[in-house]
Design a protein around this motif. Structure first.
Motif: not given
Length: 861
Positions: A533, A572, A611, A613
């Motif tokens: 990340f 994202r 998160e 992505m």
């Protein structure tokens, strides 16, 4: 006494009429000829006209130029500017209208300027000075003497045009005959950078040269046609013919099937050969064929030595079996010019021990069918003995690398590298490429030295593997979220991601491959780079607003740059996204397994807590809708770019539907999901809505309708049924949008319910050209545009069974001779015909707005 008489008025009239007619006939008879002592001056009377009124010789100026040239052009064709077929003083133009075409004292023709400076001469060796110049009915200017002997002809000194009646010499002793030389530009007849002619070595072929390098070649003459141009047909009566002269020289001629047709071939200033025919009804020149065709494989040796080019493959270039790329890094980046090299030496070329020599199998041959035979870097045509085959002749020659027993030509044997290999969908010849026995599946006993090398290499690899395994076990950071995103299953969700049994290591740059599997037998797993990340945050400048490219249902999209300098686009997943999780799972598995030049490439992913992505290759020109629906940018997409985009999208869908390892239905094809690279090549993106079909599965049903209003097929929007024909419908809508520059939904408040409705009414009333985007009307090809509109109407038919498959679509796009069936009228072609209140329908749906790189969902109630 004076005698007077009065002439009868009728007699006087008849006398005058016949007197004038007599002199007019003399003038008309002499209009195609000038003799010694006569001149042609630049002006109204300075011209010759052939007897059949087809051709004219005189002075002219190209468009947007004041320079003057002596040339020949079509006389009775009404055009804005003359169709010039020959130019005399192309290297030395006249700067005013004082030029004169006249005879020299030795009988040659010459063009002189106003100051009596010679700018051109026929330069023939003439014994008699009593000569005549005549423009005949073929467009040939002939300089001859009274005894009928021809001293010079314009047909033997051509510029850029080949006409029926011309002879192009084919003489192997003289080598290449670069008979025709292009203009420097569209309005400058001085010699350009391209030439066209015949290479007579071995079997003759037509060649286009760019400077000193080959640009295109026709393939070998087989007695009836040129074997490297499969769409050209011929016979002994019509078309090209290779004839013999009395002095044992040969020449090519061309005979049109209809002698009244006005036909010409020319090499254009931009390096394209084209065959043109005059259309009397349309008062224009129609292009019958053009070479090189608009395909990469048509360009000379596009894939390099021993590289095979095939437009149906992705990528188009591949090394022949038994060969590897010379420069693998460049090859896999799409630069194929370096070509390939042999992996295993041929038997007679090896320097082996006696033991190995005894056990090595003999060389064999690989069949490459439907081929444009390679160029003749080292080619010879062999006369076969009755007792020896072409294959035997090749095997008995250590330098032979391939052979072909071609109909109409004979036994062809190549030595050294194979150049410019092109494989066709059909037709062509079979090329036999010589390979070592082991490359064809033969078995050889390994020597003791080879065995030792393999054992040592195995030990080294085992030690390295043990060391890496020890390092991985000492680090405890594992991808915990992979198992979390695999939880839960939806009847409409085709994919599930399982936690890998392998440990994975994070670093500041790249964590290594994420081992992800697809539910079922569709794949055994894939390796996808997993990014840290912090690395992604650093690449995007901590997701700053300046790097934001757009935002849609999935979440925001950012531009970034990896430490190595590679530009990326980062999708994202938004925590508040109504879609996202299942689409993320779908896309991370599906697109990583797809590799095609017209599909966007997934570089990796990042998963850390909440998160999630996806990292893609960066597309500098963003998406198609940014150009197509922006009035200030529409003109940047001329017709040629739009047609290339249409073809690219079609090939990408064909790959998804038929040619990939998985049968994929995209379900959200639209302009904003077509990304454009730096050369405006299209790449299909956003596979979050895509579905995988099994081998025998053709249709599926869902209670969760996803996609974008205006692109969804009727059976999908109304009943939840989807198939490959759902994508065909979306492609048809997109095709009509590309042609018109208008969104399908932009007609909602007009008398038509959609762009489809307007297209149908215009097409049905034979006014389809009114649909075209005004910004491309001047640059478009009428035939191509009408074919695209026709094809679009076939794709958006209500019944899925009546829509063509993508393989048929690609064929109809690329073949001008393909016959297209008539489409049926769509159900909703106007507001009056529609039985659905569009606004109330849309209000009843959960619609997420879309932007550049977005996913739009419509969830049924």
């Amino acid at each position: 006494m004076a005698i007077t008489s009065k002439r009868n008025p009728v007699d006087a009239f008849l006398f005058s009429f016949f007197f004038i007619s007599y002199y007019l006939s003399l003038l008309s008879h002499a209009a195609n000829t000038i003799t010694q002592g006569q001149n042609l001056s630049d002006g109204l009377d300075g011209h010759l006209i052939s007897d059949d009124q087809n051709f004219q010789l005189g002075f002219f100026s190209p468009a947007n130029s004041s320079l003057r040239y002596v040339g020949i052009w079509y006389h009775n064709i009404q055009e804005n500017e003359p169709s010039v077929i020959w130019v005399a003083n192309r290297k030395n133009p006249l700067f005013d209208k004082k030029g004169v075409l006249m005879f020299k004292d030795d009988g040659n023709l010459m063009v002189v300027a106003g100051n009596n400076t010679e700018v051109w001469s026929s330069n023939a060796s003439i014994v008699s000075a009593n000569t005549t110049a005549r423009l005949d009915d073929t467009g040939n200017l002939i300089l001859s003497s009274d005894d009928g002997k021809k001293h010079w002809e314009s047909f033997n000194d051509p510029t850029d045009t080949f006409l029926p009646g011309m002879r192009v010499q084919v003489n192997a002793e003289r080598g290449e005959n670069r008979a025709f030389n292009s203009w420097k530009s569209a309005n400058d007849p001085s010699p350009g950078n391209y030439a066209m002619g015949v290479d007579p070595r071995a079997s003759p072929q037509i060649v286009i040269w760019e400077g000193e390098h080959r640009r295109w070649r026709s393939g070998y003459w087989d007695g009836r046609t040129f074997s490297g141009v499969p769409n050209i047909t011929s016979s002994y009566l019509y078309g090209f013919k290779l004839s013999d002269l009395e002095n044992q020289s040969r020449y090519f001629t061309y005979t049109p099937m209809n002698s009244s047709d006005k036909l010409r071939f020319r090499i254009r200033w931009d390096g394209y050969e084209e065959q043109l025919r005059w259309d009397e009804g349309g008062s224009k020149w129609d292009t019958i064929q053009s070479q090189p065709a608009d395909k990469e494989c048509e360009l000379y040796n596009f894939c390099g030595n021993f590289g095979l080019c095939n437009e149906l493959n992705s990528p188009v270039c591949s090394c022949v079996q038994g060969f590897d790329p010379v420069d693998p890094d460049q090859w896999y980046k799409g630069n194929w010019s370096g070509g390939c090299r042999r992996r295993t030496e041929l038997q007679c070329q090896r320097n082996l021990s006696s033991v190995t020599q005894e056990t090595a199998g003999e060389d064999g041959f690989l069949d490459v069918k439907c081929s444009k035979l390679p160029d003749f870097a080292n080619l010879e045509v062999v006369t076969k003995d009755s007792n020896e085959s072409c294959e035997s002749k090749c095997l008995n020659n250590c330098s032979c690398t391939a052979y072909a027993d071609a109909s109409g030509i004979g036994c062809l044997i190549w030595k050294g590298d194979l150049l410019d290999m092109h494989q066709f969908p059909r037709a062509g010849n079979t090329l036999k490429i010589r390979l070592a026995d082991s490359e064809l599946g033969g078995k050889r006993k390994l020597s003791i030295l080879v065995i030792i090398i393999i054992v040592v290499a195995g030990v080294v690899l085992l030690v390295v593997f043990t060391f890496l395994l020890w390092r991985f076990k000492t680090k405890r950071k594992v991808l915990a979220t992979v198992s979390s995103i695999s939880g839960g299953n939806d009847n409409d969700t085709p994919l599930r991601i399982y936690e890998s049994s392998k440990s994975m290591e994070f670093s500041t740059d790249l964590s290594g491959p994420a081992d992800l599997s697809i539910d079922g037998d569709q794949a055994n797993g894939l390796e996808l780079p997993l990014f840290n990340f912090n690395c992604v945050a650093f690449a995007t400048n901590n997701f700053c607003e300046e790097n934001k490219l757009g935002e849609g249902g999935f979440g925001p999209v950012y531009k970034g740059k990896l430490p190595g300098g590679q530009e990326i686009a980062v999708k994202r997943l938004s925590v508040r996204s109504g879609q996202g999780l299942e689409e993320f799972k779908n896309e991370i598995i599906l697109i990583a397994k797809l590799q095609h030049r017209n599909l966007v490439r997934l570089l990796g992913c990042s998963i850390q807590g909440e998160e999630k992505m996806l990292l893609y290759e960066y597309m500098p020109n963003k998406s198609l809708d940014c150009f197509l629906f922006d009035p200030s940018k529409q003109a940047l997409l001329d017709w040629r770019k739009r047609f290339t985009i249409i073809e690219g999208i079609a090939r990408g869908l064909l790959y998804l539907h038929r040619d990939s390892r998985l049968r994929i239905i995209h379900r959200d094809l639209k302009a904003s999901n077509i990304l454009l690279d730096e050369e405006m090549n299209p790449k299909i993106s956003d596979f979050g809505m895509a579905r995988i079909f099994g081998g025998n599965q053709h249709e599926a049903n869902t209670n969760r309708v996803v996609g974008t209003f205006g692109y969804m097929s009727p059976e999908y929007a109304m009943e939840g049924l989807f198939s490959v024909k759902s994508d065909v419908y979306s492609f048809g809508v997109l095709l009509l949008e590309i042609v018109s520059g208008r969104k399908n939904t932009s007609f909602r408040l007009s008398e038509y319910s959609s762009l489809i409705g307007r297209a149908w009414h215009l097409w049905n009333e034979e006014k389809a050209m009114e649909l075209i985007d005004p910004s491309i009307q001047d640059s478009c090809s009428r035939d191509e545009v009408l074919r695209c509109i026709h094809l679009g109407m076939l794709c958006v038919q209500d019944s899925a069974s009546q829509r063509p498959t993508m393989s048929s679509v690609v064929l109809m796009l690329e073949s001008e001779s393909a016959t297209l069936p008539l489409p049926r009228q769509p159900t909703f072609t106007s507001m009056r015909e529609s039985s659905i209140d569009t606004e109330s329908y849309m209000e009843s749906q959960d619609i997420v707005s879309s932007n550049n790189l977005t996913v739009t969902m419509i969830c049924g109630r």
